[in-house]
Design a protein around this motif. Structure first.
Motif, PDB file in Angstrom:
ATOM      1  N   ALA A 294      -1.144  -1.474  -4.813  1.00  0.00           N
ATOM      2  CA  ALA A 294      -1.641  -0.506  -5.792  1.00  0.00           C
ATOM      3  C   ALA A 294      -3.104  -0.169  -5.539  1.00  0.00           C
ATOM      4  O   ALA A 294      -3.519   0.992  -5.631  1.00  0.00           O
ATOM      5  CB  ALA A 294      -1.450  -1.052  -7.203  1.00  0.00           C
ATOM      6  N   ALA A 295      -3.918  -1.180  -5.201  1.00  0.00           N
ATOM      7  CA  ALA A 295      -5.342  -0.931  -4.953  1.00  0.00           C
ATOM      8  C   ALA A 295      -5.541  -0.083  -3.702  1.00  0.00           C
ATOM      9  O   ALA A 295      -6.387   0.821  -3.679  1.00  0.00           O
ATOM     10  CB  ALA A 295      -6.083  -2.260  -4.819  1.00  0.00           C
ATOM     11  N   ALA A 296      -4.774  -0.350  -2.662  1.00  0.00           N
ATOM     12  CA  ALA A 296      -4.899   0.426  -1.432  1.00  0.00           C
ATOM     13  C   ALA A 296      -4.490   1.880  -1.645  1.00  0.00           C
ATOM     14  O   ALA A 296      -5.018   2.782  -0.983  1.00  0.00           O
ATOM     15  CB  ALA A 296      -4.053  -0.207  -0.331  1.00  0.00           C
ATOM     16  N   HIS A 297      -3.572   2.101  -2.557  1.00  0.00           N
ATOM     17  CA  HIS A 297      -3.184   3.472  -2.882  1.00  0.00           C
ATOM     18  C   HIS A 297      -4.354   4.238  -3.503  1.00  0.00           C
ATOM     19  O   HIS A 297      -4.508   5.442  -3.272  1.00  0.00           O
ATOM     20  CB  HIS A 297      -1.999   3.450  -3.849  1.00  0.00           C
ATOM     21  CG  HIS A 297      -1.569   4.814  -4.304  1.00  0.00           C
ATOM     22  ND1 HIS A 297      -0.847   5.679  -3.508  1.00  0.00           N
ATOM     23  CD2 HIS A 297      -1.770   5.475  -5.481  1.00  0.00           C
ATOM     24  CE1 HIS A 297      -0.625   6.812  -4.163  1.00  0.00           C
ATOM     25  NE2 HIS A 297      -1.176   6.716  -5.356  1.00  0.00           N
ATOM     26  N   CYS A 298      -5.198   3.526  -4.264  1.00  0.00           N
ATOM     27  CA  CYS A 298      -6.317   4.161  -4.965  1.00  0.00           C
ATOM     28  C   CYS A 298      -7.593   4.200  -4.140  1.00  0.00           C
ATOM     29  O   CYS A 298      -8.428   5.086  -4.344  1.00  0.00           O
ATOM     30  CB  CYS A 298      -6.589   3.433  -6.283  1.00  0.00           C
ATOM     31  SG  CYS A 298      -5.218   3.474  -7.469  1.00  0.00           S
ATOM     32  N   VAL A 299      -7.786   3.234  -3.224  1.00  0.00           N
ATOM     33  CA  VAL A 299      -9.037   3.116  -2.462  1.00  0.00           C
ATOM     34  C   VAL A 299      -8.717   3.193  -0.971  1.00  0.00           C
ATOM     35  O   VAL A 299      -8.327   2.186  -0.361  1.00  0.00           O
ATOM     36  CB  VAL A 299      -9.769   1.798  -2.791  1.00  0.00           C
ATOM     37  CG1 VAL A 299     -11.145   1.770  -2.109  1.00  0.00           C
ATOM     38  CG2 VAL A 299      -9.922   1.611  -4.295  1.00  0.00           C
ATOM     39  N   PRO A 300      -8.870   4.331  -0.357  1.00  0.00           N
ATOM     40  CA  PRO A 300      -8.524   4.477   1.064  1.00  0.00           C
ATOM     41  C   PRO A 300      -9.225   3.483   1.982  1.00  0.00           C
ATOM     42  O   PRO A 300      -8.653   3.071   2.995  1.00  0.00           O
ATOM     43  CB  PRO A 300      -8.939   5.918   1.377  1.00  0.00           C
ATOM     44  CG  PRO A 300      -8.873   6.623   0.056  1.00  0.00           C
ATOM     45  CD  PRO A 300      -9.288   5.606  -0.958  1.00  0.00           C
ATOM     46  N   ALA A 301     -10.461   3.080   1.655  1.00  0.00           N
ATOM     47  CA  ALA A 301     -11.196   2.150   2.523  1.00  0.00           C
ATOM     48  C   ALA A 301     -10.492   0.812   2.672  1.00  0.00           C
ATOM     49  O   ALA A 301     -10.737   0.073   3.640  1.00  0.00           O
ATOM     50  CB  ALA A 301     -12.608   1.947   1.977  1.00  0.00           C
ATOM     51  N   LEU A 302      -9.621   0.490   1.752  1.00  0.00           N
ATOM     52  CA  LEU A 302      -8.911  -0.793   1.780  1.00  0.00           C
ATOM     53  C   LEU A 302      -7.731  -0.788   2.749  1.00  0.00           C
ATOM     54  O   LEU A 302      -7.313  -1.854   3.234  1.00  0.00           O
ATOM     55  CB  LEU A 302      -8.423  -1.100   0.362  1.00  0.00           C
ATOM     56  CG  LEU A 302      -8.022  -2.526  -0.003  1.00  0.00           C
ATOM     57  CD1 LEU A 302      -9.157  -3.493   0.261  1.00  0.00           C
ATOM     58  CD2 LEU A 302      -7.609  -2.578  -1.474  1.00  0.00           C
ATOM     59  N   ARG A 303      -7.203   0.376   3.051  1.00  0.00           N
ATOM     60  CA  ARG A 303      -5.929   0.471   3.773  1.00  0.00           C
ATOM     61  C   ARG A 303      -5.940  -0.161   5.163  1.00  0.00           C
ATOM     62  O   ARG A 303      -4.965  -0.838   5.526  1.00  0.00           O
ATOM     63  CB  ARG A 303      -5.491   1.936   3.838  1.00  0.00           C
ATOM     64  CG  ARG A 303      -5.157   2.499   2.470  1.00  0.00           C
ATOM     65  CD  ARG A 303      -4.964   4.006   2.483  1.00  0.00           C
ATOM     66  NE  ARG A 303      -4.936   4.548   1.121  1.00  0.00           N
ATOM     67  CZ  ARG A 303      -4.996   5.836   0.837  1.00  0.00           C
ATOM     68  NH1 ARG A 303      -5.064   6.733   1.816  1.00  0.00           N
ATOM     69  NH2 ARG A 303      -4.982   6.232  -0.426  1.00  0.00           N
ATOM     70  N   PRO A 304      -6.984  -0.006   5.981  1.00  0.00           N
ATOM     71  CA  PRO A 304      -6.943  -0.636   7.320  1.00  0.00           C
ATOM     72  C   PRO A 304      -6.848  -2.159   7.277  1.00  0.00           C
ATOM     73  O   PRO A 304      -6.423  -2.775   8.265  1.00  0.00           O
ATOM     74  CB  PRO A 304      -8.262  -0.183   7.957  1.00  0.00           C
ATOM     75  CG  PRO A 304      -8.662   1.041   7.199  1.00  0.00           C
ATOM     76  CD  PRO A 304      -8.197   0.810   5.798  1.00  0.00           C
ATOM     77  N   HIS A 305      -7.222  -2.765   6.164  1.00  0.00           N
ATOM     78  CA  HIS A 305      -7.263  -4.214   6.080  1.00  0.00           C
ATOM     79  C   HIS A 305      -6.007  -4.807   5.425  1.00  0.00           C
ATOM     80  O   HIS A 305      -5.901  -6.037   5.308  1.00  0.00           O
ATOM     81  CB  HIS A 305      -8.493  -4.650   5.281  1.00  0.00           C
ATOM     82  CG  HIS A 305      -9.775  -4.082   5.785  1.00  0.00           C
ATOM     83  ND1 HIS A 305     -10.361  -4.484   6.959  1.00  0.00           N
ATOM     84  CD2 HIS A 305     -10.574  -3.092   5.279  1.00  0.00           C
ATOM     85  CE1 HIS A 305     -11.476  -3.795   7.163  1.00  0.00           C
ATOM     86  NE2 HIS A 305     -11.627  -2.944   6.160  1.00  0.00           N
ATOM     87  N   VAL A 306      -5.085  -3.972   5.004  1.00  0.00           N
ATOM     88  CA  VAL A 306      -3.920  -4.443   4.262  1.00  0.00           C
ATOM     89  C   VAL A 306      -3.108  -5.484   5.038  1.00  0.00           C
ATOM     90  O   VAL A 306      -2.721  -6.514   4.468  1.00  0.00           O
ATOM     91  CB  VAL A 306      -3.049  -3.251   3.825  1.00  0.00           C
ATOM     92  CG1 VAL A 306      -1.668  -3.719   3.367  1.00  0.00           C
ATOM     93  CG2 VAL A 306      -3.733  -2.490   2.692  1.00  0.00           C
ATOM     94  N   PRO A 307      -2.807  -5.293   6.328  1.00  0.00           N
ATOM     95  CA  PRO A 307      -1.999  -6.317   7.033  1.00  0.00           C
ATOM     96  C   PRO A 307      -2.628  -7.708   6.996  1.00  0.00           C
ATOM     97  O   PRO A 307      -1.937  -8.705   6.746  1.00  0.00           O
ATOM     98  CB  PRO A 307      -1.902  -5.770   8.460  1.00  0.00           C
ATOM     99  CG  PRO A 307      -2.040  -4.290   8.297  1.00  0.00           C
ATOM    100  CD  PRO A 307      -3.042  -4.106   7.181  1.00  0.00           C
ATOM    101  N   GLY A 308      -3.939  -7.797   7.269  1.00  0.00           N
ATOM    102  CA  GLY A 308      -4.589  -9.100   7.249  1.00  0.00           C
ATOM    103  C   GLY A 308      -4.623  -9.720   5.874  1.00  0.00           C
ATOM    104  O   GLY A 308      -4.479 -10.940   5.720  1.00  0.00           O
ATOM    105  N   LEU A 309      -4.795  -8.901   4.831  1.00  0.00           N
ATOM    106  CA  LEU A 309      -4.828  -9.420   3.470  1.00  0.00           C
ATOM    107  C   LEU A 309      -3.442  -9.891   3.045  1.00  0.00           C
ATOM    108  O   LEU A 309      -3.303 -10.908   2.357  1.00  0.00           O
ATOM    109  CB  LEU A 309      -5.349  -8.338   2.519  1.00  0.00           C
ATOM    110  CG  LEU A 309      -6.762  -7.802   2.832  1.00  0.00           C
ATOM    111  CD1 LEU A 309      -7.117  -6.668   1.885  1.00  0.00           C
ATOM    112  CD2 LEU A 309      -7.786  -8.918   2.738  1.00  0.00           C
TER     113      LEU A 309
END
Length: 456
Positions: A294-309
């Protein structure tokens, strides 16, 4: 086109004035998004509806209003989005210069036509009368004023509004008591009433005990405000940490003592409330992953880090499960602790207001609170120029050592568990900063990069 629904009480009551105040609703739709405690700043207010209206005393109305924010995605379609807010509105014949910052506006039509309305918490007369209602048990329509008879509150205490509040509003009375007025209201007992009361019964003196409170029975049962002793000479941990950073003073001794205090509160919470099951990290990992999505949907800067998180959350299912789940603070950081003399006190058990009340009252791993405090040390260190990572590292170590000395287990030895909870906290911070303080977004993003890539 945004609309303003007519403001009408759902059920007539002698204590509720029948005010069909669509013009008042229009004023509120403009005023609410400008308030620091309003949670929907990133979403347009599409409508305003009245859930409850009660005359507290002449010239002061108590309102529960629902703000509509369109719809949100849901399985099988969409659901209406909205929040419930508590307002205390003063009504005057004309404007008062001393109440300028609290001004909402002038009503142009309806029964309040020609009247000026304002936030009554900034009016000393209204604040005084509110304390008088709290000092003596009673009712006003659906409102219930209750108190602890063993802790009587004196009258005549001068009120002042605290400027530091964010998600709520607080009044201080004579430097002896503080009244927290909850702004965003959800059904149920607020943890900021429930938890301090339970800890007081356990004999835990790390948390000021409630002496009076306000609740409602309509349109649902909910806590509206809590009065507690005020610590006039106390300083919050955030201010103390920044002062130490600026002056080059060591903070590790106080961080160690804060770890001890946190452990004492956790032990008292475990005794006051039933513990949850141990080894149930699967649902926790799933919830963390859902919040990340949900957060990555709202904050594009978060998306590249999603796999590691996600990897940090997946590891939660196979790592040491740690101590049993229990009631926790839920939003612990340096701003939620006070130091008076040599003692630390813990305040604000409301938890994260953006999360559902049932979730905030549920049992969680105590590591959740520890991770919140560790993130707070990092936040403080990044306010220094240059950044002081070594200061944060020493404080984190001292805090965990203090916690281990009192709790009997060391959070540093629960690496996978601590990493997952710190990651979840950093994801929450990214979403919060993106919505409310974009200039601060680089602080949690730096932690996101570290946690996603290196897994520290």
């Amino acid at each position: 086109m945004p609309k303003t629904a007519p403001l009408r009480p759902g059920t007539a009551h002698p204590a509720e004035p029948a005010v069909p105040a669509a013009p008042l609703g229009a004023l509120l739709r403009e005023w609410l998004p400008r308030q620091r405690w309003f949670a929907g700043k990133d979403r347009p207010v599409t409508e305003i509806g009245l859930l409850s209206m009660t005359e507290l005393f002449p010239g002061c109305l108590h309102l529960l209003v629902r703000t509509g924010h369109g719809t949100v995605p849901a399985p099988g379609g969409t659901l209406p989005a909205g929040d419930c807010y508590q307002l205390l509105l003063g009504v005057r014949e004309g404007p008062a210069p001393r109440l300028g910052p609290a001004l909402i506006g002038r009503v142009e039509d309806g029964p309040l036509a020609g009247r000026t309305v304002y936030d009554a918490l900034h009016d000393p007369r209204a604040a005084h009368l509110l304390l008088e209602r709290l000092r003596r048990p009673g009712t006003a329509g659906p409102l219930r004023f209750e108190c602890d008879p063993a802790r009587p509150v004196p009258g005549g205490l001068p009120p002042r509004v605290l400027d530091a509040e964010q998600s709520n509003s607080s009044l201080v009375y004579g430097d002896a008591y503080i009244l927290k007025v909850f702004r965003r209201i959800q059904p149920g007992v607020n943890p900021d009433l429930e938890v301090p009361g339970a800890l007081a019964r356990q004999g835990c003196d790390r948390v000021p005990a409630p002496v009076a409170w306000l609740r409602t029975t309509r349109p649902f049962e909910a806590t509206l405000g809590v009065l507690q002793p005020f610590l006039p000479d106390a300083r919050d941990g955030w201010s103390l940490a920044l002062e130490a950073l600026a002056s080059g003073d060591d903070f590790t001794g106080r961080a160690h003592q804060l770890g001890v205090a946190t452990a004492e509160v956790h032990l008292a919470l475990a005794a006051a409330f039933p513990s949850g099951p141990a080894g149930e990290n699967g649902p926790t990992a799933a919830a963390m992953t859902e919040r990340l999505t949900a957060a990555a949907h709202c904050v594009p800067a978060l998306r590249p880090h999603v796999p590691g998180l996600r990897a940090a959350f997946s590891a939660l299912t196979t790592c040491d499960p740690g101590p049993p789940a229990q009631r926790v603070h839920g939003d612990l950081h340096l701003g939620q602790v006070l130091r008076a003399g040599r003692d630390w006190f813990v305040i604000d058990f409301e938890g994260e207001p953006s999360r559902p009340l049932d979730e905030r009252r549920d049992a969680h791993s105590p590591v959740r609170d520890i991770a919140g405090m560790l993130r707070s040390f990092d936040y403080a260190a990044r306010q220094s120029r240059p950044w002081r990572p070594e200061w944060a590292r020493r404080c984190r170590e001292a805090y965990c050592a203090g916690y281990a000395a009192r709790a009997g287990w060391d959070p540093r030895k629960k690496h996978g568990l601590l990493r997952a909870h710190e990651t979840d906290r950093a994801v929450y911070e990214v979403l919060y900063e993106a919505r409310h303080r974009p200039d601060w977004l680089p602080v949690p993003m730096a932690a996101i990069e570290r946690l996603a890539v290196r897994g520290d």
